[in-house]
Design an enzyme around this catalytic site. Structure first.
Site, PDB file in Angstrom:
ATOM      1  N   ASP A 442     -30.844  24.649  30.074  1.00 27.91           N
ATOM      2  CA  ASP A 442     -29.644  25.406  30.421  1.00 27.91           C
ATOM      3  C   ASP A 442     -28.695  25.521  29.230  1.00 27.91           C
ATOM      4  O   ASP A 442     -28.846  24.827  28.216  1.00 27.91           O
ATOM      5  CB  ASP A 442     -28.933  24.747  31.614  1.00 27.91           C
ATOM      6  CG  ASP A 442     -28.359  25.771  32.590  1.00 27.91           C
ATOM      7  OD1 ASP A 442     -28.067  26.899  32.155  1.00 27.91           O
ATOM      8  OD2 ASP A 442     -28.192  25.436  33.780  1.00 27.91           O
ATOM      9  N   ASP A 499     -27.990  33.692  37.947  1.00 27.46           N
ATOM     10  CA  ASP A 499     -27.631  32.633  38.887  1.00 27.46           C
ATOM     11  C   ASP A 499     -27.450  33.172  40.299  1.00 27.46           C
ATOM     12  O   ASP A 499     -27.285  32.389  41.243  1.00 27.46           O
ATOM     13  CB  ASP A 499     -26.330  31.941  38.447  1.00 27.46           C
ATOM     14  CG  ASP A 499     -26.578  30.818  37.451  1.00 27.46           C
ATOM     15  OD1 ASP A 499     -27.744  30.416  37.274  1.00 27.46           O
ATOM     16  OD2 ASP A 499     -25.600  30.328  36.851  1.00 27.46           O
TER      17      ASP A 499
END
Length: 695
Positions: A442, A499
């Site tokens: 990430d 997301d």
């Protein structure tokens, strides 16, 4: 007739030709880029024909839009190189031909300014399998210089195209497209975020006003770099146009050696799809390496538990996920340091003994016993001030101490070898001591400054991990779509497109991302019933089938599912598994929908013998009945059998008897492409899935 010496080069195949000409040993310019030229075409004649007139109000000679337009040639627009000497004085090199070297599918051209001791190298290839140009510029200097701008090889675009499609977006709304007209002056996109970024995907498509997914001309570009970049699309006062891509201005330190990232480009006479399938195939077959096949059904626990890790609950969730058809379990943020929220522990990549007193082994053993691969979340480039690493090494932080925080975190200076060595040691220890086959990598904030060395450092760390742990796949996740580009895909096997698990948002994001990305690398998950990022509640059918259009996964608490939802998800997952071998190598063809309420795509197998069509009704249509959905890429003379995979989902308000509602259809490819398929009426926020087989 040409009154000066000319050298020419040709890169071409059955799809396109790029002809370059160097007049009087100056930097080459593209005198032709378009449909494939016939064998025997005189490139010297084309060079002569490219010369333009001069008239009043102009200098007496047109400065070339060369592969690196030069200030020394009185170029009136954005030059391809802005360079200063060690003491800050601007330099205006005038490069001349030195040498060339041919490779199997391309060439390297070397030009030099001997007075300034500068050498410019142009590396140019055309990949035969995918018909994608890969273009790169290198600058070598005998002395230290400061390069403020270096463009990858610059290409002109023709006046008749007239429009450009650029990419913008935001978190949870990535890959937004904007179609703009060319106009006098420069369209400048300068991404200063230090990563590819949600708002700045490094791509551009130049097209005609009539270009659609399935017809018309398109010239498509992608800059394969994971840091800040700059794009220039410029129309000069004389009407000529150029496109430039390079690293963000001023992002490289002074030195002697400079190189751009590759600029990928292609010409298509078959609409946007013609370019899209070349990018898709190139990513799948030439960029991404060591991809796991078959692609495993993915489960990620983030939206099920967030930071609240309890071993028994995670085991129960893994059991449920396996029962639905999952083949990989990914433990997300919250397993390390003292990580109970996003304010602490980034940088402390050691297992949290409070949550995992016996380490990760009990959970991994449980997951492996279910037949699932185990994956783990990291965010290696980031650091919290509340961490042991920050307390020991505050000097490792990138940027000033008083910078604005992002997601309550700072960034490590990845250009430092000691930072990379430390991170490698911690990550490698976790990988060596545990049976881990997957990393979710990430990157949850923009950088405080744009620095190419930061990106190079990340590449070096990932390359080292990939070399020593080749069995571990890596997913590029940066708050979703914040770092998606061919540079990061050379080192990873999957991207987390957004997301947002909202299926309606995903339909649009996936549709536009397909201009560059194949299904095999594009993660798409079945999210919770009530989406955590949009607040929208959606039926399991649209959620499941949307995920089944890409690399399928789940990201919810599977214990929330009703019996009906469980049955639907199992059925769709089984369908995906039965078709993934061909679908993960299929071309994603965007369909031109005459109804703006419908997003439709066709996934066509490599051999053309089978396909799947997904037609999503995003909102209520303006008309009463559905428009036919026209297909593409089929053999007009062949017969195809069409079935409706989810015909049992027709609502009661569908009161008529369209053929596909009850029976399979056998028709020609010509009919499917010219008339299209008549589908049953359906509610908004639903989807039809069709399967086609050539007879």
């Amino acid at each position: 007739m040409i009154c000066q010496p000319v050298k020419t080069w040709h890169l071409g195949d059955q799809h396109q030709s790029l002809v370059l000409a160097s007049f009087d040993n100056r930097l080459p310019e593209a005198v032709y880029w378009g449909p494939a030229l016939p064998t025997g075409e005189s490139h010297k004649t084309l060079s002569a024909a490219s010369l333009m007139d001069v008239t009043g109000g102009m200098v007496d000679k047109n400065a070339a839009i060369s592969l690196c337009p030069e200030a020394s040639q009185t170029f009136p627009g954005q030059t391809g190189l802005t360079v200063r000497s060690r003491d800050g004085n601007p330099l205006a090199p005038a490069f001349r031909y030195e040498s060339e070297a041919a490779s199997e599918h391309g060439l390297s051209l070397v030009f030099a300014d001997k007075a300034l001791d500068l050498t410019l190298v142009l590396d140019l290839t055309l990949t035969p399998e995918t018909s994608l140009l890969k273009l790169q510029t290198r600058l070598e200097s005998a002395d230290i210089v400061q390069v403020d701008w270096l463009a990858a090889p610059v290409l002109p675009v023709p006046a008749h195209t007239g429009e450009m499609i650029e990419f913008s977006g935001r978190w949870c709304a990535e890959f937004l497209t904007r179609r703009l007209p060319f106009a006098p002056g420069a369209r400048l996109r300068d991404n200063r975020s230090g990563r590819t970024d949600h708002a700045h995907f490094p791509g551009l498509i130049v097209c005609t006003p009539g270009t659609s997914n399935t017809q018309g001309e398109a010239l498509a570009f992608h800059y394969g770099w994971s840091g800040g970049h700059r794009m220039v699309a410029e129309e000069l006062a004389d009407g000529r146009r150029q496109v430039q891509f390079g690293h963000a201005g001023g992002s490289q330190a002074a030195g002697r050696h400079f190189v751009t990232a590759p600029l990928y480009a292609t010409y298509s006479a078959g609409g946007f799809n013609g370019a899209a399938i070349r990018f898709q195939r190139h990513v799948r077959d030439a960029v991404v390496k060591d991809m796991r096949t078959p692609r495993p059904v993915h489960y990620n626990c983030w939206e099920a538990v967030y930071f609240d890790h309890k071993l028994d609950e995670l085991k129960a969730i893994a059991t449920h996920a396996a029962g639905l058809g999952a083949e990989r379990f990914v433990l997300d943020d919250g397993w390390f340091g003292l990580r109970d929220d996003d304010t602490s522990s980034l940088g402390d990549w050691v297992i949290d003994g409070r949550k995992y007193p016996d380490g990760l082994t009990p959970l991994i053993d449980h997951v492996k016993a279910l037949g699932l691969e185990f994956g783990l979340w990291f965010e290696p480039e980031m650091i919290n001030e509340d961490s042991d690493l920050y307390r020991a090494h505050p000097d490792w932080v990138l940027g000033p101490s008083d910078q604005t925080r992002g997601r309550q975190q700072l960034v490590l200076d990845m250009a430092r070898e000691d930072v990379r060595t430390h991170l490698y040691g911690q990550i490698a220890t976790i990988l060596r001591d545990n049976d881990i086959g997957y990393i979710k990598w990430d990157h949850n904030r923009v950088l405080p400054l744009v620095d190419a060395a930061q990106t190079e450092g990340v590449y070096q760390l990932i390359d080292r991990l990939r070399a020593n742990f080749p069995q571990v796949e890596i997913e590029s996740c940066a708050s979703g779509g914040g770092r998606i580009d061919f540079g990061i895909l050379e080192r990873t096997q999957r991207v987390w497109l957004s997301d947002s698990n909202d299926a309606l948002e995903r339909q649009r994001i996936q549709h536009d991302a397909a201009l560059y990305l194949p299904a095999a690398v594009t993660g798409s998950h079945v999210g919770p019933r009530r989406c955590h990022t949009s607040g929208r509640t959606l039926d399991i059918r649209i959620r499941a089938w949307t995920a089944a259009q890409r690399h399928m996964g789940f990201e919810m608490d599977p214990r929330e599912l009703t019996e009906d939802e469980t049955d639907v998800l199992r059925e769709v997952t089984s369908w995906w598994k039965a078709n993934r071998d061909w679908m993960m190598r299929a071309d994603i063809l965007r369909l031109d929908s005459s109804d703006p309420a419908v997003i439709a795509e066709q996934q066509l197998a490599e051999n053309g013998d089978r396909f799947a069509v997904f037609a999503a009704q995003i909102r209520a249509s303006d008309q009463i009945l559905p428009h036919p959905v026209r297909l593409t890429g089929l053999d007009p003379a062949s017969l195809y059998r069409i079935s409706l995979a989810n015909r049992d989902q027709a609502p009661q308000l569908s009161r008529g008897s369209p053929f596909l509602k009850t029976e399979d259809l056998e028709v020609s490819g010509q009919y499917l492409m010219s008339h299209g398929l008549t589908l049953p009426w359906r509610f908004p926020e639903t989807i039809w899935v069709l399967e086609g087989q050539r007879l």
